[in-house]
Enzyme design. Structure first.
Site, PDB file in Angstrom:
ATOM      1  CD  GLN A   1      -3.872  -4.459   6.684  1.00  0.00           C
ATOM      2  OE1 GLN A   1      -3.927  -3.462   5.979  1.00  0.00           O
ATOM      3  NE2 GLN A   1      -4.168  -5.657   6.240  1.00  0.00           N
TER       4      GLN A   1
ATOM      5  CG  ASP B   1     -10.642  -0.357   4.896  1.00  0.00           C
ATOM      6  OD1 ASP B   1     -10.284  -0.906   3.837  1.00  0.00           O
ATOM      7  OD2 ASP B   1     -10.045  -0.491   5.980  1.00  0.00           O
TER       8      ASP B   1
ATOM      9  CE  LYS C   1      -3.879  -1.982   2.443  1.00  0.00           C
ATOM     10  NZ  LYS C   1      -4.245  -2.447   3.774  1.00  0.00           N
TER      11      LYS C   1
HETATM   12  N1  GUN Z   1      -6.913  -6.747   5.971  1.00  0.00           N
HETATM   13  C1  GUN Z   1      -7.028  -7.486   4.830  1.00  0.00           C
HETATM   14  N2  GUN Z   1      -7.723  -6.813   3.896  1.00  0.00           N
HETATM   15  C2  GUN Z   1      -8.059  -5.629   4.443  1.00  0.00           C
HETATM   16  C3  GUN Z   1      -8.767  -4.475   3.965  1.00  0.00           C
HETATM   17  O1  GUN Z   1      -9.259  -4.418   2.828  1.00  0.00           O
HETATM   18  N3  GUN Z   1      -8.887  -3.442   4.833  1.00  0.00           N
HETATM   19  C4  GUN Z   1      -8.372  -3.483   6.089  1.00  0.00           C
HETATM   20  N4  GUN Z   1      -8.547  -2.418   6.871  1.00  0.00           N
HETATM   21  N5  GUN Z   1      -7.707  -4.523   6.577  1.00  0.00           N
HETATM   22  C5  GUN Z   1      -7.544  -5.578   5.746  1.00  0.00           C
END
Ligand code: GUN
Length: 294
Positions: free
Chosen positions: A99, A122, A55
């Site tokens: 996360q 998100d 990311k």
């Molecule tokens: N952990 C795995 N995929 C995601 C996601 O799309 N968003 C978040 N916040 N955590 C994750």
């Protein structure tokens, strides 16, 4: 034998990022500011560390600021809530992603719901869920957004199609249903209690599989000519070998009957971060009262 067109998620994601890069440059030129995405990682889950690293890299590649907060696994819920509160108030931060998974001693719902809905890239906050369902401008979860972009890369108008989503999670199945309704599909959400699920899937012109069970959907469930979007990423141990990634769809079988299908890996997976970056630009534009181009 595969008769289906293979939908190249890596290529489509690269196009989305290239488009975003141009839009971020235009935003900087016209308004003199750079969108910022804050990612909060608690603990040392190896998969989460990989996601967060990717990311960060991709955020910088499209010209946005990446701010990472890496906290020890013992971080208290109160400290995490205080960090989110500070990020909510920081004008240099346009998007916040905490996360998942969070350590067990932290109430994840409470933390996610403390994120300012306008910075919730998100799209998990109940305010964004509500905005999506009533048709207001919302930040929409990244995986269903990416899945929709891939389906539309095959067929621009999905209007009137019978769509079957397999899985009813808050992260994929439910928002996917809202997005496909908005595209004028007739939407069915099938799940673990659905009776005769293969007959339900067989009616679909568009199948979105998001159950989290390797090769759950068989080739003979697919209507000939259907578009198949496979959201599953399942690690399957191979005896004596390395673990392999498998989707929720039996790929070879389904590819023989579908008109188009996403592979795993290389389908929906690469779209998720691209859509997160799109949400960050959208959030920045909304916060500044600038026309949304993301
Ligand atoms: N952990 C795995 N995929 C995601 C996601 O799309 N968003 C978040 N916040 N955590 C994750």
């Amino acid at each position: 034998m595969s008769g289906a067109r293979i939908i190249d998620g890596k290529a489509v994601a690269a196009q989305v990022r290239a488009d975003l890069k141009g839009k971020v440059e235009a935003l900087k030129a016209a308004h003199g500011f750079t969108p910022g995405l804050a990612v909060v990682l608690v603990g040392e889950d190896p998969a989460s560390q990989v996601y967060v690293r990717n990311k960060g890299q991709q955020t910088k590649e499209v010209g946005m600021n990446s701010i990472e907060h890496k906290l020890p696994a013992e971080t208290s819920e109160a400290d995490l809530l205080a960090l989110v509160d500070a990020l909510n108030k920081d004008p240099a931060i346009n998007g916040i992603l905490v996360q998942l998974p969070l350590p067990k001693h932290v109430n994840a719902e409470k933390v996610l719901n403390s994120i300012d809905p306008d910075k919730d890239v998100d799209g998990f906050h109940p305010v964004n869920v509500g905005r999506l369902w009533v048709g207001e401008r919302a930040l929409v979860p990244c995986t269903p957004t990416g899945s929709l972009i891939l389906a539309k890369s095959v067929q621009e108008s999905l209007s009137g199609m019978d769509a079957v989503i397999i899985g009813r999670s808050n992260i994929v199945g439910k928002p996917m249903a809202a997005l496909l309704l908005r595209e004028n599909c007739t939407v069915t959400v099938a799940h673990s209690r659905t009776r005769d699920i293969q007959s339900v899937v067989k009616l679909a012109d568009l199948v979105v599989a998001a159950v989290g069970i390797a090769e759950f959907v068989k080739g003979d469930w697919i209507k000939p000519g259907a578009i198949v979007i496979d959201v599953g990423i399942n690690r399957v141990e191979v005896p004596g070998g390395k673990a392999k990634l498998k989707g929720d769809v039996a790929y070879e079988e389904a590819a023989a009957v579908a008109s188009a299908i996403t592979p795993v890996p290389g389908g929906v997976g690469p779209m998720t971060i691209a859509c997160l970056l799109k949400n960050t630009l959208q959030a920045a534009q909304m916060q500044r009262g600038i026309e949304v181009t993301a």
